[in-house]
Design a protein around this motif. Structure first.
Motif, PDB file in Angstrom:
ATOM      1  N   PRO A   1      21.344  -2.759  -8.431  1.00 51.44           N
ATOM      2  CA  PRO A   1      21.400  -1.368  -7.994  1.00 51.44           C
ATOM      3  C   PRO A   1      20.657  -1.105  -6.683  1.00 51.44           C
ATOM      4  N   TYR A   2      19.793  -2.041  -6.282  1.00 54.27           N
ATOM      5  CA  TYR A   2      18.929  -1.772  -5.126  1.00 54.27           C
ATOM      6  C   TYR A   2      19.613  -2.113  -3.791  1.00 54.27           C
ATOM      7  N   CYS A   3      19.036  -1.570  -2.724  1.00 48.75           N
ATOM      8  CA  CYS A   3      19.477  -1.879  -1.362  1.00 48.75           C
ATOM      9  C   CYS A   3      18.703  -3.113  -0.895  1.00 48.75           C
ATOM     10  N   SER A   4      19.374  -4.053  -0.245  1.00 47.11           N
ATOM     11  CA  SER A   4      18.695  -5.281   0.170  1.00 47.11           C
ATOM     12  C   SER A   4      17.956  -5.134   1.499  1.00 47.11           C
ATOM     13  N   ARG A   5      18.050  -4.009   2.121  1.00 49.10           N
ATOM     14  CA  ARG A   5      17.220  -3.600   3.255  1.00 49.10           C
ATOM     15  C   ARG A   5      17.450  -4.344   4.571  1.00 49.10           C
ATOM     16  N   VAL A   6      18.054  -5.511   4.548  1.00 47.16           N
ATOM     17  CA  VAL A   6      18.194  -6.238   5.817  1.00 47.16           C
ATOM     18  C   VAL A   6      19.647  -6.323   6.290  1.00 47.16           C
ATOM     19  N   CYS A   7      20.598  -6.017   5.402  1.00 52.31           N
ATOM     20  CA  CYS A   7      22.004  -6.319   5.699  1.00 52.31           C
ATOM     21  C   CYS A   7      22.567  -5.460   6.826  1.00 52.31           C
ATOM     22  N   CYS A   8      22.192  -4.164   6.877  1.00 54.34           N
ATOM     23  CA  CYS A   8      22.689  -3.316   7.973  1.00 54.34           C
ATOM     24  C   CYS A   8      22.213  -3.898   9.296  1.00 54.34           C
ATOM     25  N   MET A   9      20.918  -4.222   9.320  1.00 51.48           N
ATOM     26  CA  MET A   9      20.350  -4.710  10.575  1.00 51.48           C
ATOM     27  C   MET A   9      20.884  -6.084  10.957  1.00 51.48           C
ATOM     28  N   TYR A  10      21.033  -6.989   9.973  1.00 54.18           N
ATOM     29  CA  TYR A  10      21.532  -8.313  10.391  1.00 54.18           C
ATOM     30  C   TYR A  10      22.997  -8.259  10.799  1.00 54.18           C
ATOM     31  N   ALA A  11      23.770  -7.332  10.158  1.00 49.93           N
ATOM     32  CA  ALA A  11      25.182  -7.209  10.544  1.00 49.93           C
ATOM     33  C   ALA A  11      25.289  -6.666  11.982  1.00 49.93           C
TER      34      ALA A  11
ATOM     35  N   ILE B   1      24.468   3.490   6.940  1.00 48.78           N
ATOM     36  CA  ILE B   1      23.719   2.552   7.779  1.00 48.78           C
ATOM     37  C   ILE B   1      22.246   2.898   7.628  1.00 48.78           C
ATOM     38  N   ARG B   2      21.460   1.883   7.262  1.00 47.67           N
ATOM     39  CA  ARG B   2      20.031   2.119   7.031  1.00 47.67           C
ATOM     40  C   ARG B   2      19.216   1.335   8.057  1.00 47.67           C
ATOM     41  N   THR B   3      18.691   2.071   9.025  1.00 48.21           N
ATOM     42  CA  THR B   3      17.925   1.424  10.095  1.00 48.21           C
ATOM     43  C   THR B   3      16.536   2.056  10.121  1.00 48.21           C
ATOM     44  N   PHE B   4      15.694   1.587   9.195  1.00 49.78           N
ATOM     45  CA  PHE B   4      14.437   2.294   8.920  1.00 49.78           C
ATOM     46  C   PHE B   4      13.256   1.842   9.759  1.00 49.78           C
ATOM     47  N   GLY B   5      13.319   0.693  10.398  1.00 47.87           N
ATOM     48  CA  GLY B   5      12.119   0.120  11.035  1.00 47.87           C
ATOM     49  C   GLY B   5      11.928   0.582  12.466  1.00 47.87           C
ATOM     50  N   LYS B   6      10.826   0.149  13.030  1.00 46.93           N
ATOM     51  CA  LYS B   6      10.480   0.530  14.400  1.00 46.93           C
ATOM     52  C   LYS B   6      11.490  -0.092  15.379  1.00 46.93           C
TER      53      LYS B   6
ATOM     54  N   GLN C   1      17.432   2.567  17.437  1.00 51.44           N
ATOM     55  CA  GLN C   1      17.870   2.338  18.818  1.00 51.44           C
ATOM     56  C   GLN C   1      18.801   1.126  18.885  1.00 51.44           C
ATOM     57  N   PHE C   2      18.472   0.121  18.089  1.00 51.67           N
ATOM     58  CA  PHE C   2      19.265  -1.107  18.008  1.00 51.67           C
ATOM     59  C   PHE C   2      20.702  -0.767  17.578  1.00 51.67           C
ATOM     60  N   TYR C   3      20.785   0.107  16.579  1.00 52.41           N
ATOM     61  CA  TYR C   3      22.085   0.557  16.063  1.00 52.41           C
ATOM     62  C   TYR C   3      22.848   1.330  17.143  1.00 52.41           C
ATOM     63  N   GLN C   4      22.156   2.231  17.811  1.00 51.48           N
ATOM     64  CA  GLN C   4      22.806   3.028  18.852  1.00 51.48           C
ATOM     65  C   GLN C   4      23.297   2.115  19.988  1.00 51.48           C
ATOM     66  N   ASN C   5      22.517   1.095  20.322  1.00 52.79           N
ATOM     67  CA  ASN C   5      22.929   0.149  21.371  1.00 52.79           C
ATOM     68  C   ASN C   5      24.219  -0.559  20.968  1.00 52.79           C
ATOM     69  N   ALA C   6      24.291  -0.932  19.673  1.00 49.60           N
ATOM     70  CA  ALA C   6      25.485  -1.640  19.191  1.00 49.60           C
ATOM     71  C   ALA C   6      26.720  -0.746  19.322  1.00 49.60           C
ATOM     72  N   LYS C   7      26.547   0.531  18.978  1.00 51.35           N
ATOM     73  CA  LYS C   7      27.684   1.466  19.100  1.00 51.35           C
ATOM     74  C   LYS C   7      28.107   1.576  20.562  1.00 51.35           C
ATOM     75  N   ALA C   8      27.103   1.647  21.441  1.00 50.54           N
ATOM     76  CA  ALA C   8      27.404   1.773  22.870  1.00 50.54           C
ATOM     77  C   ALA C   8      28.108   0.521  23.408  1.00 50.54           C
ATOM     78  N   MET C   9      27.865  -0.614  22.751  1.00 52.67           N
ATOM     79  CA  MET C   9      28.516  -1.861  23.187  1.00 52.67           C
ATOM     80  C   MET C   9      29.975  -1.923  22.752  1.00 52.67           C
ATOM     81  N   GLY C  10      30.400  -0.985  21.927  1.00 50.44           N
ATOM     82  CA  GLY C  10      31.803  -0.956  21.521  1.00 50.44           C
ATOM     83  C   GLY C  10      32.059  -1.520  20.135  1.00 50.44           C
ATOM     84  N   ILE C  11      31.009  -1.806  19.393  1.00 52.14           N
ATOM     85  CA  ILE C  11      31.215  -2.283  18.017  1.00 52.14           C
ATOM     86  C   ILE C  11      31.692  -1.093  17.190  1.00 52.14           C
ATOM     87  N   GLU C  12      32.740  -1.314  16.396  1.00 54.43           N
ATOM     88  CA  GLU C  12      33.338  -0.205  15.651  1.00 54.43           C
ATOM     89  C   GLU C  12      32.666  -0.078  14.283  1.00 54.43           C
TER      90      GLU C  12
END
Ligand SMILES: Cc1cc2nc3c(=O)[nH]c(=O)nc-3n(C[C@H](O)[C@H](O)[C@H](O)COP(=O)(O)OP(=O)(O)OC[C@H]3O[C@@H](n4cnc5c(N)ncnc54)[C@H](O)[C@@H]3O)c2cc1C
Lengths: 100, 446
Positions: free
Chosen positions: B260-270, B293-298, B302-313
């Motif tokens: 039932p838990y979130c593995s916490r790293v999968c959003c970021m590693y993907a 999308i769970r991007t909780f760390g320091k 921004q990392f996620y936003q950069n990926a979107k800006a790079m064109g990742i869908e």
């Protein structure tokens, strides 16, 4: 103990171990036989010109994923080299002295 | 080489990043540490990764120096290819019986030249490359392994003796047998890590059956410079993929799998992998199917936003099923949540399952340390003492305690080392008898 005696002792030890691990040896020998037969087919296809994985698969009738696994293993141990691309696929060539 | 009896301040079990860091933190304070790792090399999962979020540092470049620091630290006794078999209490401390498995290679003689490996005729699937690459029955575990010592897998050996013949220092030794070793330690740090969801856990995703559906750990190997193909290729036929999809929560937040838990790293590693793929294959399209999308760390958002800006869908939707077409291209059936829950089928060249983190080792039987409902080591006061277990003197760090990334694993490693040090000091002042003597200890009590 001189070199000759040592070599003799080593041979005897291996013989004893082969006896003790009879099943393992039989299984690994069968695996090696199969591996060598597949490698022979792959090398034959690559004999005249570099080939892609699907080309080798088609010529040998082996699944492409299996061909890729063997080519990957052969590449790691310098029996096959990569020689550029053909479309979306890499081309692989047998290293001259490869003997299977 | 280890002697038959060892007396240390702390026993660290597991040589992944968390265990290595705890061992270093304790050793740097002058404590004597024994680090027991069951594999033939330390490094854990981290040494197999390509680059790390959020910095995109090369993983080998930051892990290998830690591995060597552990191996060369004068206060650390590194015991690889060893397993703890029993633990008993002894006057407030612990006595561990450790089994040293035979490598069939003399550790003092082997130089790691790999001539034995090249001479060995048999190729086997290499777990370091998730089975997609090969290694020999005798081999140095991987190129950056520490220690650089060969290990012979007797269960898959032909016993042909070729390795023995070519070894320039006569290190191959078929006479080796398992050895027993006793370690007396004042405290224990458990750092036994995690496992990932088996790729065939969700049958409807076709992992293990469809050749072009892989797990994210294998994608790490494809992206690593030491990866099996040397490029990002799909394993079904070696094609360079033009369209790659990620299926998030493939093993986490899933009651059907009992996770039932979130593995916490999968959003970021993907997101990280998608960015790295964009670099390796600039023409490829990358789609990430996600629930949240769970991007909780320091720096993570921004990392996620950069990926979107790079064109990742990024597509909000739950993947129901994966099948394949006649060319083994995976077809993803997905409900598009932002488009009125429309169900569509999309074809990709390669699908990556963002597998979750599962507990790897249950310390209850041996160490008497209970696990929580999720199977990870129970920590009775997670807010106040996140590394303190139910049993005095035994501490936990890294993913043995629950899903976490490298940043948090390093942080809890420091915390566990501090807890262990405080425990050892309290024990020392309670009994005036010192467990260890030596110059380094003066640093601690000065
Ligand atoms: C695909 C993927 C990508 C990732 N990418 C990132 C990233 O970019 N950035 C990031 O911060 N995090 C990332 N992570 C998370 C990261 O892998 C973990 O946070 C980290 O490796 C945890 O380290 P650990 O030491 O706790 O565990 P592990 O690496 O699992 O180490 C545990 C060690 O203990 C040993 N062991 C186990 N049981 C025993 C026993 N009984 N006796 C002796 N030894 C034992 C194991 O052999 C192993 O060496 C990723 C995870 C995945 C799955």
């Amino acid at each position: 103990m001189n070199g000759k005696e040592e070599a003799k002792k080593r041979t005897q030890l291996l013989k004893r171990l082969r006896e003790e691990h009879k099943d393992t040896v039989a299984r690994t020998q069968a695996l090696l036989k199969e591996q060598n037969a597949i490698r022979k087919q792959i090398c034959q296809v690559m004999r005249d010109a570099p080939k892609t994985v699907p080309e080798v698969a088609e010529a040998t009738g082996l699944p492409a994923s299996q061909v890729l696994w063997h080519v990957t293993a052969m590449k790691k141990y310098n029996l096959v080299v990569e020689t550029g691309m053909c479309g979306e696929y890499y081309l692989y060539r047998r290293v001259e002295e490869t003997k299977i | 080489m280890a002697s038959d009896k060892l007396r240390v301040d702390a026993l660290v079990v597991g040589g992944g990043i968390a265990g290595m860091q705890s061992a270093l933190d304790l050793a740097d304070q002058g404590y004597q540490v024994a680090l027991v790792e069951k594999e033939a090399s330390i490094g854990g999962k981290m040494i197999a990764l390509s680059k790390v979020f959020p910095t995109l540092d090369c993983c080998s470049c930051i892990t290998t120096p830690k591995m060597s620091a552990v191996a060369h630290h004068r206060n650390i006794h590194l015991l690889t290819y060893c397993e703890v078999q029993s633990i008993r209490e002894n006057g407030g401390g612990f006595v561990a019986q450790v089994l040293k498995k035979p490598r069939y290679v003399n550790e003092d003689l082997c130089t790691g030249c790999r001539q034995c490996e090249y001479a060995c005729p048999i190729d086997l699937p290499d777990p370091f490359d998730r089975g997609y690459g090969a290694h020999r029955a005798i081999r140095v575990p991987f190129s950056t392994a520490v220690p650089q010592i060969a290990v012979l897998d007797i269960e898959n050996c032909l016993l042909c003796g070729k390795c023995e013949q070519v070894c320039p220092v006569s290190a191959v030794d078929f006479t080796q047998t398992p050895q027993q070793l006793e370690i007396e330690a004042g405290s224990i740090v458990l750092a036994t890590g995690y496992e990932v969801t088996p790729r065939d856990a969700k049958k409807e995703y076709g992992g293990g059956k469809l050749p072009n559906v892989i797990d994210a750990l294998f994608m790490e190997r494809l992206l690593a410079p030491t990866g099996p193909y040397g490029h990002v290729l799909r394993p079904g036929d070696g094609k360079e993929p033009e369209s790659i999809a990620y299926v998030q929560c493939a093993g986490s937040r899933d009651q059907t799998l009992g996770v039932p838990y979130c593995s916490r790293v999968c959003c970021m590693y993907a997101i990280k992998q998608a960015m790295l793929i964009s670099g390796a294959l600039p023409l490829a399209d990358v789609t990430i199917y996600y629930m949240d999308i769970r991007t909780f760390g320091k720096g993570y958002e921004q990392f996620y936003q950069n990926a979107k800006a790079m064109g990742i869908e990024f597509v909000k939707g739950k993947v129901a099923r994966i099948t394949e077409d006649e060319n083994q291209n995976p077809i993803v059936r997905v409900e598009l949540i932002d488009e009125g829950s429309r169900v569509v089928e999309r074809t990709h060249d390669l699908v990556v399952l963002s597998v979750g983190m599962l507990p790897r080792y249950n310390p209850q039987p041996l160490y008497g340390v209970p696990v929580a409902d999720d199977g990870f080591v129970e920590v009775p006061s997670p807010n106040i003492s996140p590394c303190v277990t139910d049993r005095p003197g035994i501490f936990v760090t890294g993913t043995a305690a629950g899903p976490m990334d490298i940043v948090d694993s390093i942080m809890t490693a420091g915390a566990a080392a501090s807890e262990a040090a405080a425990y050892l000091r309290a024990r020392k002042s309670a009994s005036s008898v010192s467990t260890t003597t030596g110059k380094e200890r003066e640093l601690v009590y000065a």
